[in-house]
Design a protein around this motif. Structure first.
Motif, PDB file in Angstrom:
ATOM      1  N   THR A  19     -22.467 121.700  -7.827  1.00 29.32           N
ATOM      2  CA  THR A  19     -23.278 122.229  -8.921  1.00 29.32           C
ATOM      3  C   THR A  19     -23.991 123.473  -8.421  1.00 29.32           C
ATOM      4  O   THR A  19     -24.771 123.410  -7.449  1.00 29.32           O
ATOM      5  N   VAL A  20     -23.709 124.615  -9.063  1.00 27.94           N
ATOM      6  CA  VAL A  20     -24.295 125.894  -8.646  1.00 27.94           C
ATOM      7  C   VAL A  20     -25.143 126.416  -9.801  1.00 27.94           C
ATOM      8  O   VAL A  20     -24.620 126.667 -10.898  1.00 27.94           O
ATOM      9  N   ARG A  21     -26.423 126.551  -9.593  1.00 32.59           N
ATOM     10  CA  ARG A  21     -27.316 127.109 -10.602  1.00 32.59           C
ATOM     11  C   ARG A  21     -27.290 128.626 -10.517  1.00 32.59           C
ATOM     12  O   ARG A  21     -27.259 129.216  -9.445  1.00 32.59           O
ATOM     13  N   ASN A  22     -27.262 129.266 -11.682  1.00 36.78           N
ATOM     14  CA  ASN A  22     -27.243 130.728 -11.794  1.00 36.78           C
ATOM     15  C   ASN A  22     -26.156 131.351 -10.923  1.00 36.78           C
ATOM     16  O   ASN A  22     -26.431 132.176 -10.040  1.00 36.78           O
ATOM     17  N   PRO A  23     -24.902 130.970 -11.136  1.00 30.81           N
ATOM     18  CA  PRO A  23     -23.819 131.519 -10.303  1.00 30.81           C
ATOM     19  C   PRO A  23     -23.611 133.006 -10.595  1.00 30.81           C
ATOM     20  O   PRO A  23     -23.745 133.457 -11.732  1.00 30.81           O
TER      21      PRO A  23
END
Length: 968
Positions: A618-622
């Motif tokens: 899970t990557v926030r603000n990719p």
């Protein structure tokens, strides 16, 4: 241990009461079990006892038992007449303080017809626990009001069961077994709803329990063929579709029953459905040329195919032992599944299932007082999904979703084994029932869900308002800020990428994806789950007008460490009159504990995403949209995995439920009941990211680890409900059952969901999404002139609550659908305040602000008026049927009619017209609660039928269907 001690004291007091009542009894009673000459028990018959200038009656219960109490010492005559059997007249002598055991075995008359009951007189009130007036029993013509399609039938039964007590809705059992597919209506003998609410035999409260019983074999060759046909040319179009798409619905099948020698009979049903349905897309896209939003409405054909085969054999092993064997084969296939509402055609995948189900039921009449029943079921259900992972999915929240379906080639194999043994003992004034149920699930699940990755755009509460296309480089120190929708965020991303702007600047300008998720690893997960539940129930007829029901149930399961699930139950039924066996008023009350098992899907998720079997990133603000990184790149860049697990202290959720009701017999064969229900639920499942950053910081409780979603037992649920039901048969040809409920449901979690704030569950205590404040329903059968029969089915409900959310992950809990809610605005000039049709709300809540309650908004209600109109024609007469009336009466005045609806005709032909939503009322559904969506507060789909099944077919708002049925 404290509960066990209390239960021990309860048993001591109970034993003392039994002793005192037995010592003071000056009258006698008569008990027995009614069976046929094969040894099978006969429920629903009436036993009449005549003598000493009085007449007493009692109905046989589901286990064939009957009780007549309060008899003065002396001689009596037992009289019983049941269609197809020879009448019974037996003399008995009753002594003071004694109970006479009088088992009755009926013998076949010379001509036995296959019959179903269509009650003519109103429901009789008794103080038996399973005779509560809120219960509904559908047989014969009453079944005609229900849909023919099994999926629609299941949805209608769930609706008919009304608002179930508790958060889990209705539960369906087929021939006493759980987990089976709904059989076609032509294979159903009887349906019982909401019987015996507080019986310890059941794991759930009787309110919401739906029991379906299939047809047995017959001693004469009988059969039927039927065809249901529907086409879009007869239907009203979907108002959410710009055109009226093609639609067709064909269901055909038949049944055959007859003898297999002298000791056995069979019943066979075959059913097929061919439905060309449509999925309606109601989305808002971004034009790739102009980068401007534009609506997108389209109907896509979604063919559905289903085959059902159900043979059943009834065999008389000995005079006292019968065996029922039933097999069920079900297969389904649907193309272009997964499309509709916001999902574009690229999201389509194929969905299918195959089920084999074997059932055995052995009933043994051990003696005049005891009946034992053993049931065993084994089923193997395989489901599969076949879609593409070639392209990443792009989710623009509440606007559109495109890209591949992300289901891959997935399948699920479930082996379900279930064994139940129960014994009924009639002893004195006690009907004792005890037994045990055990279930084993073996699951092999292969899932490549989201192996292609998903980019999500949520919108932003604080972003640049103005964006100059000719000068896309923005100085963040000198710009006006405000909120932007998910669609605007996506537009900016595409626009800035055309100028080759670097990702950091795109993010600064309010663009860029909000979240990226990707799964990888071993798709296959295997595990087993076992649960067992012994029970004991005693229905004590303390007096002719008073029954006390006491029970205890214990439940336990594997995969959790909870071993404290004791479930005591108490029920009381009392009539103010002692001398009149036909009670005019009955007061009932009950209280009990009911547990829910932690389901296999919860366990499956914790095993699949444990960080070993599969890895989820899970990557926030990719900053790499639309480029897709590989799992190896994500791992090498230090991206942390998302893990799911079960709390070590996980407990089974339980409900403490109580109810009180008053039932009254009225003139015109009408009964009315008023019931109050209170439910308090504890330890409801919640899925909590326990590694969410501490409030106001970027510091995680578990540094160096990614999101940790832990299933915990922290949820609560409260419900108060008033239920008014009526059951009336004012004339011979009219049967109506209706109910009205006023319900209030409050909870802080629904269906194992996640909290909006992992550090304060209290913020989420509000209306449950399951609440329908007002609900009215009516079902019945009406004989009309010219031999016509009308079957209405009416559902009217209040609107469903839905949540208002910002749609942006403000607290960093990494939910795929953020649940943070706005605050009520106090400063209308704030840049983060958004004015809506529901008021002004602050999208960046500050400490001390008043957060909008959960499920603050309410959709429109549902009005569904459905009607079947039928006419039956008879041809010829049955051989040897001379002198046999096409109808016969039971001892209680109930009317029995031939199974095929044509009396004693050799062949019957029935034509029916079924109208769904006959008034063409538009029931809106799918309301958008995300305030950063361009469709906020709007409905995006129909809420048709009874809440599911083909009755909700999006191709049509009003639907007409035609049926032809031939029976012999």
């Amino acid at each position: 241990m404290l509960l066990l001690r209390r239960f021990g004291w309860w048993l001591l007091v109970y034993a003392s009461m039994v002793s005192i009542a037995a010592a003071q009894s000056a009258t006698g009673s008569l008990r027995g079990i009614l069976t046929d000459n094969s040894g099978a028990v006969i429920p629903g018959a009436t036993v009449n006892v005549v003598g000493h200038g009085m007449r007493r009656s009692a109905g046989t219960q589901v286990d064939g038992s009957f009780t007549v109490s309060g008899l003065a010492p002396g001689d009596y005559t037992i009289r019983l007449s049941f269609p197809g059997f020879n009448p019974v007249n037996r003399e008995v002598t009753v002594a003071a303080g004694s109970t006479v055991q009088a088992p009755i075995q009926l013998t076949l008359s010379s001509e036995r017809q296959v019959l179903t009951v269509a009650a003519e007189s109103g429901q009789r009130l008794t103080v038996e626990p399973e005779s509560n007036a809120t219960a509904l029993v559908l047989r014969g013509q009453d079944l005609e009001a229900l849909p023919d399609d099994p999926d629609d039938l299941q949805s209608a039964l769930v609706a008919l069961a009304g608002p179930a007590a508790g958060p889990n809705g209705a539960e369906i059992f087929v021939d006493g077994f759980s987990g089976g597919a709904m059989p076609p209506k032509d294979a159903i003998r009887e349906i019982r709803i909401n019987q015996n609410p507080f019986s310890a035999e059941y794991d759930k409260l009787g309110m919401g329990r739906i029991e379906v019983f299939t047809k047995p074999g017959s001693d004469k060759l009988r059969g039927a063929l039927y065809l249901n046909a529907g086409n879009g040319i007869f239907n009203a179009r979907n108002p959410y579709s710009s055109n009226k798409p093609d639609y067709s619905n064909y269901m055909f099948g038949g049944s055959l029953s007859g003898p297999l020698g002298k000791r056995a009979s069979f019943f066979l049903n075959v059913d097929q459905r061919y439905i060309d349905n449509n999925e309606v897309i109601h989305a808002t896209l971004v034009n790739p040329s102009t980068l401007q939003p534009e609506p997108y409405q389209r109907s896509v054909l979604s063919p559905f195919r289903n085959t059902f085969v159900n043979p059943r054999v009834d065999y008389q092993l000995t005079p006292n032992n019968t065996l029922v064997a039933r097999y069920q084969y079900t297969t389904t296939n649907q193309n272009d599944a997964g499309i509709g509402q916001f999902n574009l055609p690229s999201r389509a995948y194929t969905l299918g299932s195959l089920e084999h189900n074997w059932q055995l039921t052995e009933t043994a009449v051990l003696n005049a007082e005891m009946v034992n029943e053993t049931r065993f079921q084994y089923s193997r259900t395989s489901t599969f999904q076949d879609g593409s992972n070639a392209m990443p999915a792009v989710v623009v929240a509440s606007a559109f979703t495109e890209g591949s379906s992300q289901v891959g080639n997935s399948y699920n194999h479930l082996d379900h084994s279930e064994a139940t043994n129960s014994t009924s003992i009639v002893h004195g004034t006690h009907t004792i029932r005890f037994g045990v149920r055990a279930r084993l699930e073996n699951i092999a699940s292969s899932s490549s869900q989201n192996f292609g990755g998903t980019f999500s755009f949520f919108g932003a509460a604080l972003a640049p308002v103005l964006l100059d296309p000719n000068n896309p480089v923005i100085d963040s120190s000198n710009v006006t800020l405000g909120s932007i929708t998910s669609l605007q965020q996506y537009e900016r991303t595409l626009l800035l990428q055309q100028y080759n702007i670097d990702p950091a600047t795109i993010r600064l300008a309010g663009g860029g994806a909000s979240l990226f998720t990707l799964s990888t690893g071993n798709p296959l997960t295997r595990f087993s789950q076992f649960d067992v539940a012994p029970f004991f129930q005693d229905d004590w007829r303390m007096r002719p007008n008073l029954t006390l029901s006491l029970g205890m149930r214990y439940e336990t399961q594997t995969n959790i460490g909870d071993r404290r699930d004791w479930a005591p139950r108490i029920g009381l039924a009392w009539s103010p009159k002692t001398a009149d066996v036909r009670h005019r008023t009955v007061i009932r009350a009950g209280v009990g504990m009911f547990y829910d098992r932690v389901g296999e899907n919860t366990v499956l998720e914790s095993l699949r995403f444990n960080g070993v079997t599969q890895q989820q990133y899970t990557v926030r603000n990719p900053d790499f949209f639309p480029n897709l990184p590989t799992p190896l790149q994500l791992a090498s860049e230090g991206q942390l995995e998302t893990v799911y697990r079960l709390d070590r202290d996980l407990r089974a959720p339980y409900l403490l439920e109580s109810a009180a009701s008053v039932e009254r017999q009225l003139p015109a064969s009408t009964t009315v009941s008023v019931t109050y229900v209170n439910v308090h639920g504890m330890h409801l499942l919640q899925n909590v990211n326990i590694n969410t950053p501490f409030p106001g910081t970027t510091i995680n409780p578990y540094p160096g680890q990614g999101p940790i979603f832990q299933y915990e037992s922290g949820g609560i649920f409260n419900q108060n409900m008033m239920l008014v039901t009526f059951n009336t048969r004012p004339t011979r040809g009219v049967t109506l059952f209706g109910s009205y409920s006023l319900t209030k449901m409050m909870s802080d979690v629904d269906n194992g969901g996640s909290p909006s704030d992992p550090y304060d569950f209290r913020l989420d205590y509000g209306r449950s999404t399951l609440e329908r404040r007002h609900r009215f329903q009516l079902v019945g059968s009406v004989a009309a002139p010219l031999g016509l029969r009308l079957n209405p089915f009416v559902i009217v409900t209040s609107g469903a609550p839905y949540d208002m959310v910002i749609g942006e992950d403000l607290n960093g809990d990494s939910l795929s659908v953020p649940l943070e809610r706005p605050a009520f605005a106090t400063n209308l000039n704030s840049k983060t305040v958004r004015a809506t049709q529901f008021g002004a709300f602050d999208l960046n809540p500050q400490p001390g602000g008043t957060i909008v309650p959960r499920n603050y908004l309410t959709g429109t209600g549902l009005v569904s008026l459905n009607l079947r109109l039928a006419r039956t024609f008879g041809f010829g007469s049955r051989t040897g049927s001379a002198g046999i009336s096409p109808t016969a009466r039971l001892g209680d005045g109930s009317l029995l009619s031939a199974l095929d609806g044509g009396g004693d005709s050799r062949v019957t032909l029935t034509f029916s017209v079924i109208a769904v939503n006959i008034i063409n009322h538009t029931n809106h559904g799918g309301y958008v609660g995300q305030i950063l969506s361009p469709l906020f507060g709007e409905s995006t789909m129909l809420n048709g039928g009874f809440g599911g099944g083909v009755l909700s077919a999006p191709a049509n708002n009003r639907r007409l269907e035609f049926q032809t049925r031939v029976a012999f």
